[in-house]
Design a protein around this motif. Structure first.
Motif, PDB file in Angstrom:
ATOM      1  N   ILE A  56       2.659  14.905  -8.446  1.00 14.42           N
ATOM      2  CA  ILE A  56       3.497  13.727  -8.703  1.00 14.42           C
ATOM      3  C   ILE A  56       3.687  13.005  -7.371  1.00 14.42           C
ATOM      4  CG2 ILE A  56       5.731  12.886  -9.510  1.00 14.42           C
ATOM      5  CD1 ILE A  56       5.926  15.382 -11.250  1.00 14.42           C
ATOM      6  N   ASP A  57       3.269  11.765  -7.315  1.00 11.12           N
ATOM      7  CA  ASP A  57       3.337  10.999  -6.072  1.00 11.12           C
ATOM      8  C   ASP A  57       4.798  10.878  -5.625  1.00 11.12           C
ATOM      9  OD1 ASP A  57       3.093   9.186  -3.983  1.00 11.12           O
ATOM     10  OD2 ASP A  57       1.498   8.074  -4.972  1.00 11.12           O
ATOM     11  N   PRO A  58       5.114  11.268  -4.386  1.00 13.56           N
ATOM     12  CA  PRO A  58       6.500  11.170  -3.910  1.00 13.56           C
ATOM     13  C   PRO A  58       6.934   9.752  -3.566  1.00 13.56           C
ATOM     14  CG  PRO A  58       5.095  11.996  -2.165  1.00 13.56           C
ATOM     15  CD  PRO A  58       4.226  11.893  -3.397  1.00 13.56           C
ATOM     16  N   ILE A  59       5.989   8.796  -3.573  1.00 15.11           N
ATOM     17  CA  ILE A  59       6.298   7.419  -3.201  1.00 15.11           C
ATOM     18  C   ILE A  59       6.176   6.528  -4.423  1.00 15.11           C
ATOM     19  CG2 ILE A  59       5.652   5.455  -1.747  1.00 15.11           C
ATOM     20  CD1 ILE A  59       4.592   7.464   0.290  1.00 15.11           C
ATOM     21  N   LEU A  60       7.170   5.682  -4.644  1.00 18.04           N
ATOM     22  CA  LEU A  60       7.204   4.788  -5.797  1.00 18.04           C
ATOM     23  C   LEU A  60       6.562   3.450  -5.459  1.00 18.04           C
ATOM     24  CD1 LEU A  60       8.643   5.184  -8.631  1.00 18.04           C
ATOM     25  CD2 LEU A  60      10.385   3.635  -7.767  1.00 18.04           C
ATOM     26  N   ASP A  61       5.812   2.898  -6.403  1.00 15.85           N
ATOM     27  CA  ASP A  61       5.270   1.547  -6.262  1.00 15.85           C
ATOM     28  C   ASP A  61       6.435   0.569  -6.394  1.00 15.85           C
ATOM     29  OD1 ASP A  61       4.184  -1.039  -6.831  1.00 15.85           O
ATOM     30  OD2 ASP A  61       2.295  -0.106  -7.388  1.00 15.85           O
ATOM     31  N   ASP A  62       6.754  -0.159  -5.314  1.00 16.34           N
ATOM     32  CA  ASP A  62       7.955  -0.999  -5.323  1.00 16.34           C
ATOM     33  C   ASP A  62       7.815  -2.234  -6.202  1.00 16.34           C
ATOM     34  OD1 ASP A  62       6.114  -2.231  -3.735  1.00 16.34           O
ATOM     35  OD2 ASP A  62       7.483  -2.674  -2.081  1.00 16.34           O
ATOM     36  N   ARG A  63       6.586  -2.585  -6.595  1.00 19.29           N
ATOM     37  CA  ARG A  63       6.408  -3.741  -7.480  1.00 19.29           C
ATOM     38  C   ARG A  63       6.464  -3.330  -8.942  1.00 19.29           C
ATOM     39  NH1 ARG A  63       1.867  -5.535  -7.696  1.00 19.29           N
ATOM     40  NH2 ARG A  63       0.705  -3.943  -6.551  1.00 19.29           N
ATOM     41  N   ARG A  64       5.789  -2.268  -9.284  1.00 18.89           N
ATOM     42  CA  ARG A  64       5.702  -1.856 -10.684  1.00 18.89           C
ATOM     43  C   ARG A  64       6.782  -0.851 -11.063  1.00 18.89           C
ATOM     44  NH1 ARG A  64      -0.517  -0.677 -12.035  1.00 18.89           N
ATOM     45  NH2 ARG A  64       0.378  -0.789 -14.129  1.00 18.89           N
ATOM     46  N   ARG A  65       7.481  -0.301 -10.054  1.00 16.02           N
ATOM     47  CA  ARG A  65       8.530   0.699 -10.280  1.00 16.02           C
ATOM     48  C   ARG A  65       7.977   1.917 -11.001  1.00 16.02           C
ATOM     49  NH1 ARG A  65      11.138  -0.406  -6.432  1.00 16.02           N
ATOM     50  NH2 ARG A  65      12.651   1.147  -7.148  1.00 16.02           N
ATOM     51  N   THR A  66       6.785   2.326 -10.622  1.00 10.09           N
ATOM     52  CA  THR A  66       6.164   3.500 -11.218  1.00 10.09           C
ATOM     53  C   THR A  66       5.649   4.416 -10.104  1.00 10.09           C
ATOM     54  OG1 THR A  66       3.983   2.441 -11.340  1.00 10.09           O
ATOM     55  CG2 THR A  66       5.421   2.249 -13.269  1.00 10.09           C
ATOM     56  N   ALA A  67       5.409   5.669 -10.470  1.00 14.66           N
ATOM     57  CA  ALA A  67       4.782   6.626  -9.571  1.00 14.66           C
ATOM     58  C   ALA A  67       3.582   7.231 -10.285  1.00 14.66           C
ATOM     59  CB  ALA A  67       5.766   7.718  -9.156  1.00 14.66           C
ATOM     60  N   THR A  68       2.577   7.577  -9.524  1.00 15.66           N
ATOM     61  CA  THR A  68       1.370   8.156 -10.099  1.00 15.66           C
ATOM     62  C   THR A  68       1.589   9.637 -10.396  1.00 15.66           C
ATOM     63  OG1 THR A  68      -0.042   6.613  -8.893  1.00 15.66           O
ATOM     64  CG2 THR A  68      -1.082   8.613  -9.744  1.00 15.66           C
ATOM     65  N   VAL A  69       1.272  10.013 -11.623  1.00 15.25           N
ATOM     66  CA  VAL A  69       1.342  11.418 -12.035  1.00 15.25           C
ATOM     67  C   VAL A  69      -0.085  11.862 -12.354  1.00 15.25           C
ATOM     68  CG1 VAL A  69       2.240  13.050 -13.720  1.00 15.25           C
ATOM     69  CG2 VAL A  69       3.666  11.138 -12.963  1.00 15.25           C
ATOM     70  N   ARG A  70      -0.545  12.883 -11.650  1.00 19.03           N
ATOM     71  CA  ARG A  70      -1.930  13.325 -11.826  1.00 19.03           C
ATOM     72  C   ARG A  70      -1.979  14.617 -12.630  1.00 19.03           C
ATOM     73  NH1 ARG A  70      -4.366  14.134  -6.404  1.00 19.03           N
ATOM     74  NH2 ARG A  70      -3.828  16.328  -6.566  1.00 19.03           N
ATOM     75  N   ALA A  71      -2.861  14.623 -13.618  1.00 21.34           N
ATOM     76  CA  ALA A  71      -3.094  15.826 -14.418  1.00 21.34           C
ATOM     77  C   ALA A  71      -4.558  16.215 -14.307  1.00 21.34           C
ATOM     78  CB  ALA A  71      -2.711  15.576 -15.873  1.00 21.34           C
ATOM     79  N   GLU A  72      -4.843  17.480 -14.552  1.00 23.78           N
ATOM     80  CA  GLU A  72      -6.214  17.971 -14.558  1.00 23.78           C
ATOM     81  C   GLU A  72      -6.557  18.473 -15.946  1.00 23.78           C
ATOM     82  OE1 GLU A  72      -7.157  20.751 -11.514  1.00 23.78           O
ATOM     83  OE2 GLU A  72      -6.270  19.539  -9.908  1.00 23.78           O
ATOM     84  N   ALA A  73      -7.792  18.202 -16.378  1.00 21.59           N
ATOM     85  CA  ALA A  73      -8.226  18.609 -17.717  1.00 21.59           C
ATOM     86  C   ALA A  73      -9.677  19.056 -17.671  1.00 21.59           C
ATOM     87  CB  ALA A  73      -8.063  17.455 -18.704  1.00 21.59           C
ATOM     88  N   GLU A  74     -10.012  19.999 -18.537  1.00 20.51           N
ATOM     89  CA  GLU A  74     -11.389  20.438 -18.666  1.00 20.51           C
ATOM     90  C   GLU A  74     -12.199  19.365 -19.400  1.00 20.51           C
ATOM     91  OE1 GLU A  74     -12.745  23.196 -17.325  1.00 20.51           O
ATOM     92  OE2 GLU A  74     -10.780  23.480 -16.388  1.00 20.51           O
ATOM     93  N   ASN A  75     -13.460  19.238 -19.016  1.00 22.35           N
ATOM     94  CA  ASN A  75     -14.319  18.206 -19.604  1.00 22.35           C
ATOM     95  C   ASN A  75     -15.708  18.788 -19.867  1.00 22.35           C
ATOM     96  OD1 ASN A  75     -15.068  15.581 -20.448  1.00 22.35           O
ATOM     97  ND2 ASN A  75     -15.830  15.083 -18.408  1.00 22.35           N
ATOM     98  N   THR A  76     -15.711  19.923 -20.547  1.00 29.07           N
ATOM     99  CA  THR A  76     -16.972  20.645 -20.730  1.00 29.07           C
ATOM    100  C   THR A  76     -17.981  19.877 -21.571  1.00 29.07           C
ATOM    101  OG1 THR A  76     -15.907  21.824 -22.564  1.00 29.07           O
ATOM    102  CG2 THR A  76     -15.924  22.919 -20.425  1.00 29.07           C
ATOM    103  N   ASN A  77     -17.499  19.079 -22.536  1.00 25.24           N
ATOM    104  CA  ASN A  77     -18.439  18.340 -23.392  1.00 25.24           C
ATOM    105  C   ASN A  77     -18.736  16.936 -22.882  1.00 25.24           C
ATOM    106  OD1 ASN A  77     -15.999  17.197 -23.893  1.00 25.24           O
ATOM    107  ND2 ASN A  77     -15.956  17.618 -26.092  1.00 25.24           N
ATOM    108  N   GLY A  78     -18.125  16.538 -21.759  1.00 24.21           N
ATOM    109  CA  GLY A  78     -18.433  15.251 -21.144  1.00 24.21           C
ATOM    110  C   GLY A  78     -17.820  14.044 -21.821  1.00 24.21           C
TER     111      GLY A  78
END
Length: 252
Positions: free
Chosen positions: A129-151
């Protein structure tokens, strides 16, 4: 040129390997450090002359996502040639609004969909979870990881996700649908059905809101469990309350 010189050093050291084995080991190690395989080094010694063409192997298997060179280009030491991505697992980056961040944590489960595969739901886990907030959009980036075995999941796809999170350490908390809450500046009102009335009637109730959870709000104060609240038509009820000079959005 440095690679050709290193091969010449190797061949000279090989001729003197009996009298100076350390020099031979050092010359061989120099090519190994440049990630020339042992097999190719042995072939150079067997041929007795420097090679001018080498196969360069990627550190990982995957897809070439960017090419930095063309045939005939001169490259320098440590200059990137290709970018290769292993897409067997992918990152999904979501934008979370400021008022939702308190309910998010690393390790939360995420279910998400992509436009190109309607009806399919994929799952992942929040890893950053990005500790810094986008001051224009008032959002923070949340990154998730997922398996992609079938592409199915490809870079730059648009995704929409829902996080499963345990709010307040998993304790049960009172919630109402978001449509039940009416905002009046600093006040929040909810219309509650009068249980002791002979005919159906409603009263405005000031409530103290907690954070929003999906399509609901946590209620910290102002309501009790099992009370019935208005979720549709509350603006019509509020208009009638204003005309009757009762507690309403415009009449505190």
């Amino acid at each position: 040129p440095e690679l050709v010189s290193a091969q010449k050093e190797l061949l000279e050291a090989y001729e003197r390997r009996e009298s100076n084995p350390s020099l031979y080991r050092a010359a061989r190690q120099k090519l190994i450090n440049w990630e020339i395989s042992e097999t190719i080094i042995d072939n150079i010694i067997e041929d007795g002359k420097p090679r001018r063409n080498f196969d360069i192997h990627s550190h990982r298997s995957g897809y070439v996502t960017r090419r930095h060179v063309s045939v005939g280009d001169h490259i320098h030491f440590a200059e990137p040639i290709f970018e290769v991505a292993d897409l067997s697992s992918v990152w999904i980056e979501f934008e979370a609004y400021e008022n939702d961040l308190s309910g998010l944590a690393e390790g939360d489960s995420v279910s998400f969909t992509v436009r190109s595969h309607p009806g399919e739901t994929y799952s992942g886990q929040v890893t950053y979870i990005d500790p810094i907030l986008d001051d224009r959009r008032r959002t923070a980036t949340v990154r998730a990881e997922a398996e992609n075995t079938n592409g199915d999941l490809k870079p730059n796809m648009l995704a929409k996700g829902t996080v499963s999170s345990s709010v307040a350490g998993g304790k049960a908390q009172l919630q109402v649908p978001a449509s039940a809450v009416m905002w009046t500046g600093e006040r929040s009102l909810v219309y509650v059905e009068n249980s002791n009335s002979e005919r159906t009637s409603f009263s405005a109730r000031e409530v103290l809101l907690g954070q929003r959870v999906g399509n609901s709000y946590i209620i910290k104060e102002g309501l009790e469990e099992d009370e019935r609240v208005v979720v549709h038509g509350n603006f019509m009820i509020d208009s009638a309350a204003q005309l009757a000079d009762k507690l309403s959005m415009m009449n505190p």
